[in-house]
Design a protein around this motif. Structure first.
Motif, PDB file in Angstrom:
ATOM      1  N   GLU A  80     -13.420 -33.765  -0.222  1.00 43.98           N
ATOM      2  CA  GLU A  80     -14.243 -34.196   0.905  1.00 43.98           C
ATOM      3  C   GLU A  80     -15.328 -35.130   0.407  1.00 43.98           C
ATOM      4  OE1 GLU A  80     -15.877 -30.954   3.029  1.00 43.98           O
ATOM      5  OE2 GLU A  80     -13.946 -29.943   3.243  1.00 43.98           O
ATOM      6  N   LYS A  81     -15.722 -36.060   1.268  1.00 42.91           N
ATOM      7  CA  LYS A  81     -16.745 -37.031   0.891  1.00 42.91           C
ATOM      8  C   LYS A  81     -18.091 -36.367   0.619  1.00 42.91           C
ATOM      9  CE  LYS A  81     -18.686 -40.017   3.760  1.00 42.91           C
ATOM     10  NZ  LYS A  81     -18.892 -41.162   4.647  1.00 42.91           N
ATOM     11  N   THR A  82     -18.379 -35.273   1.306  1.00 46.55           N
ATOM     12  CA  THR A  82     -19.669 -34.605   1.113  1.00 46.55           C
ATOM     13  C   THR A  82     -19.788 -33.988  -0.270  1.00 46.55           C
ATOM     14  OG1 THR A  82     -18.795 -32.578   2.092  1.00 46.55           O
ATOM     15  CG2 THR A  82     -19.933 -34.114   3.562  1.00 46.55           C
ATOM     16  N   TRP A 157      -7.813 -41.069   3.601  1.00 54.23           N
ATOM     17  CA  TRP A 157      -9.109 -40.601   3.103  1.00 54.23           C
ATOM     18  C   TRP A 157     -10.249 -41.162   3.943  1.00 54.23           C
ATOM     19  CZ3 TRP A 157     -13.667 -41.982   0.475  1.00 54.23           C
ATOM     20  CH2 TRP A 157     -14.331 -40.919  -0.128  1.00 54.23           C
ATOM     21  N   GLN A 160     -10.152 -39.466   7.482  1.00 60.51           N
ATOM     22  CA  GLN A 160     -10.562 -38.070   7.479  1.00 60.51           C
ATOM     23  C   GLN A 160     -12.051 -37.906   7.211  1.00 60.51           C
ATOM     24  OE1 GLN A 160      -8.142 -36.063   4.599  1.00 60.51           O
ATOM     25  NE2 GLN A 160      -6.731 -35.332   6.165  1.00 60.51           N
ATOM     26  N   ASN A 161     -12.645 -38.830   6.521  1.00 59.18           N
ATOM     27  CA  ASN A 161     -14.039 -38.684   6.131  1.00 59.18           C
ATOM     28  C   ASN A 161     -14.981 -39.541   6.958  1.00 59.18           C
ATOM     29  OD1 ASN A 161     -13.842 -36.784   3.918  1.00 59.18           O
ATOM     30  ND2 ASN A 161     -12.642 -38.379   2.940  1.00 59.18           N
ATOM     31  N   ASN A 169     -18.525 -29.290  12.971  1.00 58.59           N
ATOM     32  CA  ASN A 169     -17.574 -28.541  12.162  1.00 58.59           C
ATOM     33  C   ASN A 169     -18.058 -27.116  12.084  1.00 58.59           C
ATOM     34  OD1 ASN A 169     -15.964 -30.762  11.616  1.00 58.59           O
ATOM     35  ND2 ASN A 169     -17.278 -31.394   9.901  1.00 58.59           N
TER      36      ASN A 169
END
Length: 172
Positions: A80-82, A157, A160-161, A169
């Protein structure tokens, strides 16, 4: 501009922060992935047909780059980007960012190795032996298949990010 964005100079356009655009990106990624696999499978089936007319056939060595690209896609899209931000300590304590960056690097290395491997297979198996155009298509399909898997990975990617201010979420 927010301080936790990955791309600081190029912010995401406002029209991209939409659930429909995100869904379309996921579907486009699936279409690119399936087209890449179809090109390679078509070449693999053609290589063992009577119409091939040469002694060159697709073997397991030709499959290795596509397998590496697919594994790289799985690795990259599991991040995940986070998790790439250094101030993200909520997941499992200290050191999450460098672990995520290392895994992301390994995924990109797999994808780049798959694409480079398919180019090497094209050159060594088809260009050096001066194969006919019909036979050389098998190597070109390998390169195109790997390039489409790589493009599919990037589209998935990014889609999704995407950040959406109106999406929540919920996690238990």
């Amino acid at each position: 501009m927010e301080s936790n964005r990955l791309f600081r100079k190029f912010p995401t356009p406002a029209w991209m922060n939409n659930a429909n655009v995100r869904t379309a990106g996921v579907y486009m990624s699936g279409a690119l992935f399936s087209l890449g696999f179809f090109l390679f499978l078509d070449a693999a089936v053609y290589s063992h047909s009577a119409k091939n007319g040469s002694d060159i056939h697709i073997t397991f060595v030709d499959w290795i780059p596509l397998i590496c690209s697919t594994l790289g896609m799985l690795v990259i899209n599991s991040i995940e980007k986070t998790r790439l931000n250094a101030d993200s300590f909520s997941y499992s304590g200290n050191g999450v960012a460098w672990k995520a960056r290392l895994v992301l690097f390994l995924g990109f290395a797999l994808i780049a190795g798959g694409l480079a491997g398919s180019v090497c297979v094209l050159v060594l198996n088809y260009v050096v032996v001066e194969a006919s155009v019909q036979t050389m298509w098998m190597g070109i399909a390998n390169v195109l298949g790997n390039a489409l898997v790589m493009l599919s990975c990037v589209v998935l990617w990014v889609s999704q990010n995407m950040e959406d201010d109106y999406t929540y979420n919920l996690a238990l």
